[in-house]
Design a protein around this motif. Structure first.
Motif, PDB file in Angstrom:
ATOM      1  N   ALA A 193       8.354  -2.527  27.030  1.00  0.00           N
ATOM      2  CA  ALA A 193       8.008  -2.992  28.383  1.00  0.00           C
ATOM      3  C   ALA A 193       9.051  -2.500  29.379  1.00  0.00           C
ATOM      4  O   ALA A 193       9.173  -1.309  29.658  1.00  0.00           O
ATOM      5  CB  ALA A 193       7.920  -4.511  28.385  1.00  0.00           C
ATOM      6  N   ALA A 194       9.832  -3.403  29.923  1.00  0.00           N
ATOM      7  CA  ALA A 194      10.783  -3.044  30.970  1.00  0.00           C
ATOM      8  C   ALA A 194      11.999  -2.311  30.425  1.00  0.00           C
ATOM      9  O   ALA A 194      12.688  -1.616  31.151  1.00  0.00           O
ATOM     10  CB  ALA A 194      11.225  -4.300  31.723  1.00  0.00           C
ATOM     11  N   ASN A 195      12.267  -2.474  29.130  1.00  0.00           N
ATOM     12  CA  ASN A 195      13.434  -1.841  28.506  1.00  0.00           C
ATOM     13  C   ASN A 195      14.733  -2.204  29.207  1.00  0.00           C
ATOM     14  O   ASN A 195      15.604  -1.366  29.424  1.00  0.00           O
ATOM     15  CB  ASN A 195      13.276  -0.318  28.458  1.00  0.00           C
ATOM     16  N   ILE A 196      14.845  -3.473  29.599  1.00  0.00           N
ATOM     17  CA  ILE A 196      16.063  -3.962  30.230  1.00  0.00           C
ATOM     18  C   ILE A 196      16.554  -5.184  29.475  1.00  0.00           C
ATOM     19  O   ILE A 196      15.805  -6.131  29.240  1.00  0.00           O
ATOM     20  CB  ILE A 196      15.828  -4.323  31.714  1.00  0.00           C
ATOM     21  N   SER A 197      17.814  -5.138  29.073  1.00  0.00           N
ATOM     22  CA  SER A 197      18.439  -6.264  28.385  1.00  0.00           C
ATOM     23  C   SER A 197      19.367  -6.968  29.368  1.00  0.00           C
ATOM     24  O   SER A 197      20.276  -6.342  29.932  1.00  0.00           O
ATOM     25  CB  SER A 197      19.232  -5.768  27.177  1.00  0.00           C
ATOM     26  N   THR A 198      19.129  -8.257  29.579  1.00  0.00           N
ATOM     27  CA  THR A 198      19.900  -9.029  30.546  1.00  0.00           C
ATOM     28  C   THR A 198      20.754 -10.057  29.831  1.00  0.00           C
ATOM     29  O   THR A 198      20.276 -10.771  28.939  1.00  0.00           O
ATOM     30  CB  THR A 198      18.976  -9.746  31.546  1.00  0.00           C
ATOM     31  N   ARG A 199      22.008 -10.133  30.235  1.00  0.00           N
ATOM     32  CA  ARG A 199      22.915 -11.126  29.665  1.00  0.00           C
ATOM     33  C   ARG A 199      23.576 -11.872  30.819  1.00  0.00           C
ATOM     34  O   ARG A 199      23.920 -11.268  31.845  1.00  0.00           O
ATOM     35  CB  ARG A 199      23.970 -10.462  28.790  1.00  0.00           C
ATOM     36  N   ARG A 200      23.764 -13.197  30.640  1.00  0.00           N
ATOM     37  CA  ARG A 200      24.355 -14.026  31.695  1.00  0.00           C
ATOM     38  C   ARG A 200      25.410 -14.953  31.116  1.00  0.00           C
ATOM     39  O   ARG A 200      25.352 -15.328  29.949  1.00  0.00           O
ATOM     40  CB  ARG A 200      23.288 -14.873  32.392  1.00  0.00           C
TER      41      ARG A 200
ATOM     42  N   GLU B 246      20.523  -4.599  21.840  1.00  0.00           N
ATOM     43  CA  GLU B 246      19.517  -4.238  20.846  1.00  0.00           C
ATOM     44  C   GLU B 246      18.413  -3.395  21.485  1.00  0.00           C
ATOM     45  O   GLU B 246      18.047  -3.595  22.638  1.00  0.00           O
ATOM     46  CB  GLU B 246      18.901  -5.491  20.221  1.00  0.00           C
ATOM     47  N   GLN B 247      17.900  -2.455  20.739  1.00  0.00           N
ATOM     48  CA  GLN B 247      16.819  -1.620  21.232  1.00  0.00           C
ATOM     49  C   GLN B 247      15.555  -2.454  21.420  1.00  0.00           C
ATOM     50  O   GLN B 247      15.213  -3.297  20.588  1.00  0.00           O
ATOM     51  CB  GLN B 247      16.542  -0.471  20.265  1.00  0.00           C
ATOM     52  N   SER B 248      14.868  -2.240  22.524  1.00  0.00           N
ATOM     53  CA  SER B 248      13.653  -2.989  22.817  1.00  0.00           C
ATOM     54  C   SER B 248      12.536  -2.598  21.859  1.00  0.00           C
ATOM     55  O   SER B 248      12.358  -1.423  21.530  1.00  0.00           O
ATOM     56  CB  SER B 248      13.197  -2.714  24.257  1.00  0.00           C
ATOM     57  N   THR B 249      11.805  -3.602  21.395  1.00  0.00           N
ATOM     58  CA  THR B 249      10.676  -3.353  20.493  1.00  0.00           C
ATOM     59  C   THR B 249       9.341  -3.520  21.198  1.00  0.00           C
ATOM     60  O   THR B 249       8.286  -3.282  20.613  1.00  0.00           O
ATOM     61  CB  THR B 249      10.723  -4.323  19.300  1.00  0.00           C
TER      62      THR B 249
ATOM     63  N   LYS C 169      17.297   2.258  24.024  1.00  0.00           N
ATOM     64  CA  LYS C 169      17.916   2.461  22.721  1.00  0.00           C
ATOM     65  C   LYS C 169      19.071   1.484  22.590  1.00  0.00           C
ATOM     66  O   LYS C 169      19.503   0.891  23.586  1.00  0.00           O
ATOM     67  CB  LYS C 169      18.393   3.896  22.543  1.00  0.00           C
ATOM     68  N   SER C 170      19.562   1.321  21.390  1.00  0.00           N
ATOM     69  CA  SER C 170      20.625   0.344  21.164  1.00  0.00           C
ATOM     70  C   SER C 170      21.964   0.877  21.671  1.00  0.00           C
ATOM     71  O   SER C 170      22.182   2.094  21.747  1.00  0.00           O
ATOM     72  CB  SER C 170      20.729  -0.009  19.679  1.00  0.00           C
ATOM     73  N   HIS C 171      22.874  -0.051  22.006  1.00  0.00           N
ATOM     74  CA  HIS C 171      24.219   0.295  22.445  1.00  0.00           C
ATOM     75  C   HIS C 171      25.199  -0.670  21.781  1.00  0.00           C
ATOM     76  O   HIS C 171      24.923  -1.867  21.673  1.00  0.00           O
ATOM     77  CB  HIS C 171      24.355   0.187  23.966  1.00  0.00           C
ATOM     78  N   THR C 172      26.326  -0.153  21.320  1.00  0.00           N
ATOM     79  CA  THR C 172      27.336  -1.002  20.693  1.00  0.00           C
ATOM     80  C   THR C 172      28.619  -0.999  21.515  1.00  0.00           C
ATOM     81  O   THR C 172      28.946  -0.032  22.197  1.00  0.00           O
ATOM     82  CB  THR C 172      27.661  -0.531  19.268  1.00  0.00           C
TER      83      THR C 172
END
Length: 453
Positions: free
Chosen positions: A291-298, A285-288, A384-387
């Protein structure tokens, strides 16, 4: 001077000889420092602007006999043998899978579906950990040209062992090649991310309606679909492509230490369900916050065996930053970072991931215990968002009897030059940054330090 009939006979014989030589690929095997190498071409892939090809090709050309695989590299080329840039044809992924087929069964269809009875086909797969969907021995995507897949000495991936092949069957290999032609596309990157609105798709490849919240992914860019292009007339312009793949191997001997292939997926549900169901893809999802604009998944999994890690690398899509596999005590088993292109030529396409850094630990320095809980972390830019992105991680392990409570060695990530075009300097800079980052003493509440911090 030869008569017309004699000339015709000579010409016919010449064609026949060429055909025989073309089929006998082993005649073109090269040998360097004891390692054999062979270059093959996949079956023809016909594309036009915006088209998608995602087929399975069975019984591909592959080295025969009891051997140890040392590497498998691939890239998309045209009929002249020239490399095709990602901004023309995006290589979403390719995978090489080993299987056993009953002898005498030949009714295999090349249309993406199995053309024989299930009892005639046995998928061998890798050592895990996903229950389904990730059975490949080798597989990469856009990063294929600048990612090392070489298995270091004295290790090798054992295949062709006659004692392991079921009676009445023979060992074969298949390729799955997912290529998206983005020439003339309205939104090239959107095509590569399989955004459903660009493909005008509402059903999956089996005719089942897609969930209304499904924005993009593999269910919208299956074989035969069409991404939106600027000029509809361009659809009539076709060209033929191939996946050119190079296999390196050595004949099997007792001096080779066998390694097993393990593939982790950041979408694995094990930590919540106790079952290794790997969903393969996810959205960013695109950051709102700006800030860091980093999406982390674990995700976390229990490792089924014990042994020494001899190689590791991640697979990410555009927008991917880095990925790492952590041990139960928070140590880094391997971290892998994306290399982005900066130009326009094949292998250096701006905006695309053109390589992933790989780990080559010193033999015996990186150990995993049986039952140890491993955590995979993948980081994507959320500017920005990525699918339909992926977060996979490959490691090669030489098995041992190491228990989970045995001492383990904390190591620093080791890098090797991927190819000769100057990645070494870039890789060293990445190595220094990674080492400094991970020497920080402060640990997160999860028991390990985020590679995005």
């Amino acid at each position: 001077m030869m008569s017309n009939s004699t000339q015709g006979l000579v010409f016919t014989l010449a064609i026949a000889i060429l055909a025989i030589c073309a089929q006998n690929s082993e005649a073109r095997v090269t040998l360097e420092n004891g390692v054999k190498s062979m270059v093959y071409l996949s079956p023809k892939i016909t594309q036009h602007p915006g088209s998608v090809s995602n087929k399975f090709y069975y019984d591909i050309e592959f080295p025969k006999g009891h051997i140890a695989l040392k590497s498998f590299n691939a890239e998309v080329v045209d009929e002249a043998g020239d490399s095709v840039p990602l901004h023309e044809t995006y290589l979403h992924h390719w995978v090489a899978v080993r299987y056993y087929q009953r002898k005498g069964v030949t009714n295999v269809k090349y249309n993406g579906k199995l053309g024989f009875q299930q009892s005639d086909f046995i998928m061998t797969g890798n050592a895990g950990v996903c229950n389904h969907g990730l059975s490949q021995f080798f597989g990469l995507g856009s990063e294929t040209r600048k990612t090392s897949t070489y298995v270091p000495d004295p290790y090798g991936i054992e295949v062709g062992n006659p004692l392991e092949i079921p009676v009445g069957y023979e060992e074969k290999w298949l390729l799955n090649i997912h290529a998206i032609d983005t020439r003339g596309a309205v939104d090239p990157m959107g095509c590569t991310e399989c955004r459903c609105k660009l493909y005008n798709v509402t059903d999956d490849e089996y005719g089942r309606p897609l969930n209304a919240n499904y924005e993009g992914g593999l269910n919208c860019c299956y074989d035969g679909t069409q991404c939106k292009v600027k000029n509809e007339l361009e659809k009539s312009v076709t060209r033929n492509l191939y996946l050119r793949y190079t296999v390196k191997w050595v004949d099997w001997s007792d001096s080779i230490v066998p390694v097993k292939i393990f593939i982790f997926d950041v979408t694995d549900t094990w930590q919540n369900t106790g079952i290794n169901d790997c969903l393969i893809e996810f959205n960013v999802e695109q950051s709102t916050t700006g800030a860091a604009n980093i999406s982390t998944r674990r995700s976390s999994v229990s490792f089924p065996t014990a042994g020494d890690v001899v190689y590791g690398v991640a697979h990410l899509h555009s927008g991917g930053i880095n990925s790492a596999l952590f041990g139960q005590d928070g140590r880094i088993i391997c971290s892998s970072r994306s290399i982005y292109g900066e130009g326009n030529s094949a292998g250096d396409e701006a905006g695309y991931i053109v390589g992933m850094t790989a780990c080559y630990p010193e033999p015996g320095s990186v150990k995993i215990g049986k039952g140890e809980i491993l955590t995979l972390e993948s980081n994507y830019s959320s500017a920005k968002s990525h699918t339909g992105v992926m977060g996979l991680f490959y490691i090669l392990v030489a098995e041992s009897s190491l228990a989970v409570n045995n001492p383990v060695h904390i190591h620093q990530e080791t890098m090797v030059p991927v190819f000769v075009w100057g990645i070494a300097v870039f890789g060293f800079a990445i190595l220094v940054a990674v080492v400094v980052a991970y020497r920080r003493k402060k640990q997160t509440e999860d028991g390990y330090q985020s590679i995005s911090s």
